[in-house]
Design an enzyme around this catalytic site. Structure first.
Site, mmCIF file in Angstrom:
data_model
loop_
_atom_site.group_PDB
_atom_site.id
_atom_site.type_symbol
_atom_site.label_atom_id
_atom_site.label_comp_id
_atom_site.label_asym_id
_atom_site.label_seq_id
_atom_site.Cartn_x
_atom_site.Cartn_y
_atom_site.Cartn_z
ATOM 1 N NE ARG A 167 -2.331 -1.719 3.376
ATOM 2 C CZ ARG A 167 -2.883 -1.871 4.582
ATOM 3 N NH1 ARG A 167 -4.077 -1.363 4.829
ATOM 4 N NH2 ARG A 167 -2.244 -2.515 5.538
ATOM 5 N NE ARG B 297 -6.624 -3.329 -0.536
ATOM 6 C CZ ARG B 297 -6.236 -3.760 0.653
ATOM 7 N NH1 ARG B 297 -4.979 -4.108 0.840
ATOM 8 N NH2 ARG B 297 -7.068 -3.829 1.659
#
Length: 355
Positions: free
Chosen positions: A31, A40
């Site tokens: 992330r 994502r």
């Protein structure tokens, strides 16, 4: 199948001479990268990302496009194995992974069986094959699994835990039931990693995230013994190439010699142990992987470079046996440009040390 064009990582694991210290990062596809967050979002959720081979391949390659890393690691999750055992994995928003059916009842534990990796985890095998094709023999691909004890923590607790009272309660009241879970899980992990090797993984790693929460005696009985069983059962060669194995126990620095003795090629280190001391303790028995504190990456560029050089200096002279890595996974809040400083410093300074 020939070795990758850049095989520095594999050679370091096998303690062969290298021109510089290779590196990859735990959770390098994650992330902290904006491109990962976009993929994502396209996937809809984390599990879809793991279970869609083309998307898993896409995010595996993203950090390699951005940084000069020496290995790719399969994008997946350690909990795919217990999910394939029928425990009902789901991710609650903002709460992490959970299981619908945690293992608490004796009948459920006795019914547990190791899944066929091709039948129940075929999406992982498809991702491994697709990633290998996409890498086009540029750098090696690492396959991985959680350790039986770490997987059992989630399988019994039903989610992450701060005190592990359910699994430790079972350990001290019904150790026979915990051994049953660990034995089945060790069989599952062995066949899962061997399937990844068959599909193209060129090194494999066992993540024992929670083994360090055990007492010394319990660690040997309930974690290390099962990792030793897995390492013994791993395929050691594919197409004439050696397949190295790495074992990483977070907070496992107390037991380095014991970990090094189980037959793995390399021991992963967290940041709480000095890598030079670790090298003195295990000698040339295994390669070492690690071990800068991931939070160093929140420092200034000068600090990141200085801390990186400290790890390389501590490892010491010689041109083999060290794979640079973080002492645990990279934080989602890490500035991506700071990773460039780390990567460039490892490569440049390790070349300088070898002159």
């Amino acid at each position: 199948m020939s070795r990758p064009k850049n095989d520095t990582f594999l050679r370091a694991l096998l303690k062969e001479p290298t021109d510089y210290t290779p590196l990859w990062l735990m959770r390098q596809a994650g992330r902290y990268l904006p491109e990962y967050c976009e993929t994502r979002k396209r996937a809809g959720n984390f599990l879809n990302l793991c279970k869609t081979p083309s998307l898993a391949c896409e995010v595996t390659l993203q950090p390699l496009a951005r940084y000069d890393l020496d290995a790719a690691i399969l994008f997946s999750d350690i909990l795919t194995v217990p999910d394939a055992m029928g425990l009902g994995l789901y991710f609650a928003e903002g709460e992490g992974p959970k299981f619908e059916r945690p293992l608490r009842e004796e009948w459920a534990i006795n019914n547990l069986s190791a899944p066929d990796p091709y039948e129940h985890l075929g999406y992982v095998m498809d991702a491994v094959s697709e990633i290998r094709r996409a890498l086009d023999n540029s750098v090696p691909l690492i396959g991985f699994s959680g350790s039986p004890y770490t997987l059992a923590c989630y399988m019994i607790e039903g989610q992450g835990s701060s005190d592990f009272r359910h699994i430790k309660g079972m350990m001290y009241s019904r150790p026979d039931l915990l051994h049953k879970i660990l034995a089945v899980t060790a069989d599952a992990v062995t066949s899962y990693l061997n399937a990844q090797i068959d599909c193209g993984a060129q090194a494999v790693m066992i993540f024992d995230t929670w083994g360090g929460s055990l007492s010394a005696a319990a660690y040997q009985e309930f974690s290390l013994a099962y990792m030793q069983r897995i390492v013994a059962g791993l395929k050691k060669e594919k197409d004439g190439q050696r397949i190295p194995s790495i074992v990483f126990t977070k907070n496992g620095g107390l037991w380095l010699e014991k970990i090094a003795a189980i037959g793995c090629d390399a021991v992963g280190l967290d940041w709480t142990i000095d890598i030079g001391e670790a090298r003195r303790r295990v000698g040339d028995q295994v390669a070492l992987q690690g071990n800068i504190d991931p939070n160093v990456l929140f420092g200034t560029p000068e600090t990141i470079a200085a801390e990186t050089r400290k790890v390389l200096d501590s490892y010491g002279t010689g041109n083999t046996g060290h794979v640079f890595n973080l002492g645990h996974g990279i934080s989602q809040y890490t500035p991506p440009e700071n990773v460039s400083v780390l990567v460039d410093t490892v490569h440049a300074y390790s070349r300088q040390l070898r002159k």
